[in-house]
Design an enzyme around this catalytic site. Sequence first.
Site, short mmCIF file in Angstrom:
data_model
loop_
_atom_site.label_atom_id
_atom_site.label_comp_id
_atom_site.label_asym_id
_atom_site.label_seq_id
_atom_site.Cartn_x
_atom_site.Cartn_y
_atom_site.Cartn_z
N ASP A 1 63.33 -41.03 -18.78
CA ASP A 1 63.60 -41.58 -20.12
C ASP A 1 62.33 -41.72 -20.96
O ASP A 1 62.25 -42.61 -21.81
CB ASP A 1 64.29 -42.95 -20.01
N THR B 1 82.18 -36.95 -21.60
CA THR B 1 82.62 -37.04 -23.00
C THR B 1 81.60 -36.34 -23.89
O THR B 1 81.94 -35.72 -24.88
CB THR B 1 82.78 -38.51 -23.47
N HIS C 1 70.35 -40.59 -24.04
CA HIS C 1 70.22 -41.93 -23.46
C HIS C 1 70.81 -42.94 -24.46
O HIS C 1 70.51 -42.85 -25.66
CB HIS C 1 68.74 -42.24 -23.19
N GLU D 1 58.95 -35.63 -16.51
CA GLU D 1 59.01 -36.15 -15.13
C GLU D 1 59.29 -37.64 -15.14
O GLU D 1 60.15 -38.13 -14.40
CB GLU D 1 57.70 -35.88 -14.40
N GLU D 2 58.57 -38.38 -16.02
CA GLU D 2 58.81 -39.82 -16.10
C GLU D 2 60.19 -40.05 -16.74
O GLU D 2 60.47 -39.50 -17.82
CB GLU D 2 57.72 -40.50 -16.93
N ILE E 1 68.09 -38.24 -10.46
CA ILE E 1 66.73 -38.02 -10.96
C ILE E 1 66.27 -36.64 -10.48
O ILE E 1 66.50 -36.28 -9.32
CB ILE E 1 65.78 -39.10 -10.40
N GLU F 1 76.49 -40.80 -29.94
CA GLU F 1 76.03 -39.76 -29.00
C GLU F 1 76.70 -38.43 -29.31
O GLU F 1 76.06 -37.37 -29.27
CB GLU F 1 76.35 -40.17 -27.55
N1 LIG Z 1 62.63 -36.40 -13.91
C1 LIG Z 1 63.67 -36.81 -14.68
N2 LIG Z 1 64.92 -36.68 -14.20
C2 LIG Z 1 65.98 -37.16 -14.93
C3 LIG Z 1 67.28 -37.06 -14.43
C4 LIG Z 1 68.35 -37.58 -15.11
C5 LIG Z 1 68.15 -38.20 -16.34
C6 LIG Z 1 69.33 -38.80 -17.06
N3 LIG Z 1 69.14 -40.24 -17.12
C7 LIG Z 1 69.06 -41.03 -15.99
C8 LIG Z 1 68.24 -42.16 -16.01
C9 LIG Z 1 68.15 -43.00 -14.90
C10 LIG Z 1 68.85 -42.69 -13.75
C11 LIG Z 1 68.76 -43.59 -12.54
O1 LIG Z 1 67.82 -44.39 -12.41
N4 LIG Z 1 69.74 -43.46 -11.64
C12 LIG Z 1 69.76 -44.26 -10.43
C13 LIG Z 1 69.03 -43.48 -9.32
C14 LIG Z 1 69.77 -42.16 -9.03
C15 LIG Z 1 68.96 -41.30 -8.06
O2 LIG Z 1 68.51 -41.85 -7.01
O3 LIG Z 1 68.73 -40.08 -8.38
C16 LIG Z 1 69.69 -41.56 -13.70
C17 LIG Z 1 69.77 -40.72 -14.82
C18 LIG Z 1 66.87 -38.29 -16.90
C19 LIG Z 1 65.76 -37.77 -16.19
C20 LIG Z 1 64.41 -37.86 -16.67
O4 LIG Z 1 64.12 -38.37 -17.79
N5 LIG Z 1 63.40 -37.37 -15.89
#
Ligand SMILES: Nc1nc2ccc(CNc3ccc(C(=O)NCCCC(=O)O)cc3)cc2c(=O)[nH]1
Length: 203
Positions: A144, A12, A108, A141-142, A91, A173
């Site tokens: 959110d 969306t 977010h 990298e960290e 991630i 959003e």
């Molecule tokens: N390194 C980095 N990469 C990201 C990838 C996606 C998102 C989108 N927001 C997200 C925030 C959290 C998740 C999460 O914890 N998903 C469950 C585990 C999925 C997995 O194993 O991959 C996914 C997207 C944000 C980031 C960020 O802030 N930093």
Amino acid sequence: TRVAVLISGSGTNLQALMEQVKKPSSSAEIVVVISNRPGVMGLKRASMAGIQTRVVDHKLYGSRAEFDGTIDKVLEEFGVELVCLAGFMRILTGPFVRKWSGKMLNIHPSLLPSFKGVNAQKQALQAGVRVTGCTVHFVAEEVDAGAIVVQEAVPILVTDTEDSLSERIREAEHRAFPAALELVGSGAVKLRDDGRIVWNQSV
Ligand SMILES: Nc1nc2ccc(CNc3ccc(C(=O)NCCCC(=O)O)cc3)cc2c(=O)[nH]1
């Protein structure tokens, strides 16, 4: 600015970004939509708008590095200058995030740094806060934790359920992400090497 949107589902926010870049005032163009899952609604939205799509299915890769490397190749193939994560749920690894530092945005559904991670709307409801919202930030990298570009506040009503609150946040959003895309795409906002946000005043 040549933009890629990364999605995992309905997209969306993708729809809101597509509408934004169609405005004559916009200097951005969405050149490719990449999904880590096949057959999702966001891919159909992109195709209907005549935007090229690619599926990079994370299940087909032995490692996160290989998955991210394939995404990076697609971004280079399309000469992408700015990446928008719109409900992208994988991630991303350090090397990929560092390469795209200052050129990758995520949205977010909370007022970061409150309520990081998944189900941020539910966390806000359970915390009993009366105001939440959404945040567009540079991806660091960290998870959110990147520098904040745009936020919009959203009230929590006593009658709210997770669904009604999520819907109200989604409306915010759809304003915040396009606004952030234009700010970064036009160069009005940059990420400094020390990780701080810089607003480029003219003089
Ligand atoms: N390194 C980095 N990469 C990201 C990838 C996606 C998102 C989108 N927001 C997200 C925030 C959290 C998740 C999460 O914890 N998903 C469950 C585990 C999925 C997995 O194993 O991959 C996914 C997207 C944000 C980031 C960020 O802030 N930093």
